[in-house]
Motif scaffolding. Sequence first.
Motif, PDB file in Angstrom:
ATOM      1  N   PHE A 166       0.836  -1.204   0.000  1.00  0.00           N
ATOM      2  CA  PHE A 166       0.000   0.000   0.000  1.00  0.00           C
ATOM      3  C   PHE A 166       0.862   1.240   0.000  1.00  0.00           C
ATOM      4  O   PHE A 166       0.496   2.281  -0.548  1.00  0.00           O
ATOM      5  CB  PHE A 166      -0.929   0.000   1.233  1.00  0.00           C
ATOM      6  N   ARG A 167       2.026   1.110   0.598  1.00  0.00           N
ATOM      7  CA  ARG A 167       2.918   2.279   0.681  1.00  0.00           C
ATOM      8  C   ARG A 167       3.785   2.408  -0.576  1.00  0.00           C
ATOM      9  O   ARG A 167       3.902   3.487  -1.146  1.00  0.00           O
ATOM     10  CB  ARG A 167       3.802   2.169   1.924  1.00  0.00           C
ATOM     11  N   TYR A 168       4.392   1.271  -0.949  1.00  0.00           N
ATOM     12  CA  TYR A 168       5.384   1.352  -2.026  1.00  0.00           C
ATOM     13  C   TYR A 168       4.821   0.985  -3.400  1.00  0.00           C
ATOM     14  O   TYR A 168       5.515   1.154  -4.406  1.00  0.00           O
ATOM     15  CB  TYR A 168       6.555   0.417  -1.710  1.00  0.00           C
ATOM     16  N   GLU A 169       3.584   0.462  -3.444  1.00  0.00           N
ATOM     17  CA  GLU A 169       2.918   0.106  -4.693  1.00  0.00           C
ATOM     18  C   GLU A 169       3.835  -0.786  -5.557  1.00  0.00           C
ATOM     19  O   GLU A 169       4.337  -1.808  -5.085  1.00  0.00           O
ATOM     20  CB  GLU A 169       2.493   1.379  -5.437  1.00  0.00           C
ATOM     21  N   ASP A 170       4.054  -0.360  -6.804  1.00  0.00           N
ATOM     22  CA  ASP A 170       4.812  -1.217  -7.728  1.00  0.00           C
ATOM     23  C   ASP A 170       6.297  -1.253  -7.420  1.00  0.00           C
ATOM     24  O   ASP A 170       7.051  -2.048  -8.019  1.00  0.00           O
ATOM     25  CB  ASP A 170       4.611  -0.738  -9.178  1.00  0.00           C
ATOM     26  N   ARG A 171       6.760  -0.416  -6.521  1.00  0.00           N
ATOM     27  CA  ARG A 171       8.182  -0.460  -6.169  1.00  0.00           C
ATOM     28  C   ARG A 171       8.519  -1.704  -5.351  1.00  0.00           C
ATOM     29  O   ARG A 171       9.688  -2.056  -5.214  1.00  0.00           O
ATOM     30  CB  ARG A 171       8.552   0.789  -5.359  1.00  0.00           C
ATOM     31  N   LEU A 172       7.481  -2.365  -4.822  1.00  0.00           N
ATOM     32  CA  LEU A 172       7.705  -3.578  -4.016  1.00  0.00           C
ATOM     33  C   LEU A 172       7.041  -4.771  -4.703  1.00  0.00           C
ATOM     34  O   LEU A 172       5.834  -4.769  -4.954  1.00  0.00           O
ATOM     35  CB  LEU A 172       7.126  -3.387  -2.604  1.00  0.00           C
ATOM     36  N   ARG A 173       7.844  -5.758  -5.029  1.00  0.00           N
ATOM     37  CA  ARG A 173       7.339  -7.029  -5.573  1.00  0.00           C
ATOM     38  C   ARG A 173       7.935  -8.163  -4.724  1.00  0.00           C
ATOM     39  O   ARG A 173       9.055  -8.032  -4.224  1.00  0.00           O
ATOM     40  CB  ARG A 173       7.747  -7.202  -7.034  1.00  0.00           C
ATOM     41  N   TYR A 174       7.184  -9.267  -4.637  1.00  0.00           N
ATOM     42  CA  TYR A 174       7.701 -10.368  -3.811  1.00  0.00           C
ATOM     43  C   TYR A 174       7.240 -11.708  -4.383  1.00  0.00           C
ATOM     44  O   TYR A 174       6.300 -11.786  -5.185  1.00  0.00           O
ATOM     45  CB  TYR A 174       7.266 -10.214  -2.354  1.00  0.00           C
ATOM     46  N   GLN A 175       7.915 -12.764  -3.911  1.00  0.00           N
ATOM     47  CA  GLN A 175       7.587 -14.151  -4.303  1.00  0.00           C
ATOM     48  C   GLN A 175       7.894 -15.094  -3.128  1.00  0.00           C
ATOM     49  O   GLN A 175       8.973 -15.021  -2.544  1.00  0.00           O
ATOM     50  CB  GLN A 175       8.411 -14.600  -5.521  1.00  0.00           C
ATOM     51  N   LEU A 176       6.894 -15.921  -2.766  1.00  0.00           N
ATOM     52  CA  LEU A 176       7.056 -16.905  -1.692  1.00  0.00           C
ATOM     53  C   LEU A 176       7.061 -18.300  -2.312  1.00  0.00           C
ATOM     54  O   LEU A 176       6.104 -18.675  -3.006  1.00  0.00           O
ATOM     55  CB  LEU A 176       5.913 -16.788  -0.672  1.00  0.00           C
ATOM     56  N   THR A 177       8.123 -19.053  -2.089  1.00  0.00           N
ATOM     57  CA  THR A 177       8.266 -20.405  -2.654  1.00  0.00           C
ATOM     58  C   THR A 177       8.518 -21.395  -1.527  1.00  0.00           C
ATOM     59  O   THR A 177       9.432 -21.208  -0.722  1.00  0.00           O
ATOM     60  CB  THR A 177       9.440 -20.468  -3.644  1.00  0.00           C
TER      61      THR A 177
END
Length: 593
Positions: A459-470
């Motif tokens: 919500f704060r960083y929008e598209d600047r933050l991406r993640y992946q959980l494996t």
Amino acid sequence: MFFIRIMNDMKMKKKLAITFISVAVLPLLLSGLFLTGKLRELVIRDAFTQVSNNVERVRKRTEELIKVPLDISNRLMNDNMMKRVAGQKYDSYVEVIQAYRAYTDIRDYLQQYKEISGIRVYAENKGALNNWEFIQPDESITTQNWYKEAIKQKGLVGWNLIEDERKAAEYLSLFRSFPLDSSGRKGVLVINVDKQHLSSILDQESFPTFIVDNQHRIVASNQAGGSGKELSDMHTSENIRSLQEGSYDMSVNGKASKVVIASLHPQDSWNGLRIISIFSVAEITRDANQVIRLGVAVITASLLFAALLVYASASLLSGRLLRLSKHMSKVRSGSWEAFLHIDGNDEIGMLSRQFNALVRDVNDLVHEVQETNHQKSLVEQRQNEIKFKMLTSQINPHFLFNSLESIRMEAHIRKQDDIADAVWLLSTLLRSSLETGNGKIPLSKELERVRCYLDIQKFRYEDRLRYQLTVGPGLQEMMVPPFMIQPLVENAVVHGLDNRAEGVFIKVEVKEISRGVQVNVSDNGAGLSADRLALIREELASSVLDEEEQRIGLRNVNDRLTLLYGAASALHIESEPGVGTCVTFFIPGGGSE
């Protein structure tokens, strides 16, 4: 010294066994091997003498047998009547028949001498006819090696296994050329040696015996189906083809064998025959081996009886030492109350009494040490429990305050009411934190907390933050300590986006390895400088027992991992400025412990 040290390391029974083997078994074994070798050598020498005598007898009898066709050939060579019948010109077939009928010498020889089974005269005469004695040689005859060799040798006698086309059978045959007339025309005389007489010479031989011509073909054999074959077809070595008169050691049919060869070179002959006899060493020594086996059985029984006597004596001698050894083993396993009683006033009895006194003293000392260690263990256990609870409780307000600040900043910047989703995520995060105790939780629950935190941060960083959980297969229900992964992810968000406008990608990977489970938290953010990385590693390497009022972030996670799983599970950090940071830790046994 080396031998003495080895003997000192052996048990008493083994020493006595080695002494018995050295004094009794080895001399007897060496003597047996020597006598066995001599016996085998004697048997083989006797067999060789017998075979040599047999081969010589076969050679003489064969020589006597082939003297008959040799004498007949000499007579026919001087028989002008035979030459005239074979070579004269005939005006009619009637004249041929009359000439053949009038000449009876060949038929007389066949009736008189049973050592021969056929006489053939090959002569080229266009006016003549073929009968049993006189034959016109066609191309199939004149192209054979024996016929060519007979013409080439100019009257010398040759001996080969030759096919008699009249009977469609092969015979050992004498062949030689003779002049038909003064013009230089030549004929060839062939005399067959009787097979039965030739075979009867070998029938009495007890070993495989062959008569072989110079073409290495067997003309007679005491082995079924041997006659007419190549010498190599009888499974003999190829080397035997080139061997001359004498005795040889070689392998026949894969068995060690003796080969005795005698040469027979008849008078007036350009070639000859060889008599070959073969005997297997194993067959010759079979009876001797039976005697040897019987001797070995008797000696073995005697040695076993002697060994039993030695064993009984060793048992009596080493029995008390064995009891003392077993008592020592009990004491070594922790049975300090055991008491050993051994009769006698000798060295073993004295040793047992001194050992009992030593055990009592050591037992008293062990009780004192155990009591001291127990008190120390209780103190350390209480300290670790308090320390663990403190480390776990310090994380919750830290990340909750950061999350609330993120939501507040987002609401302030965006001035929108759709922040309800963020509030819901925050409530979930709060509920999860408050419900978490000091025990372990499923990995899925820990990752759900991480996902809530990352969604709030988006919500704060929008598209600047991406993640992946494996997560690896079968690891979702693995039990892990709470708040182990979330602080590492929080650290990656805070420091990864530091002065980085293009954003960051955070990857959490949980996978199974050979000795447990490995957790990786990596980002492609700003990274750490070498000095900062060294400082963090130094702080993480400091003792868990160092007193601090606050332990949050990496240090908190690292200390709890060390307390729970040991130093091997501590955090491992790799970072490079501008590339990113990767934090790894290891849970042994898949988190089941």
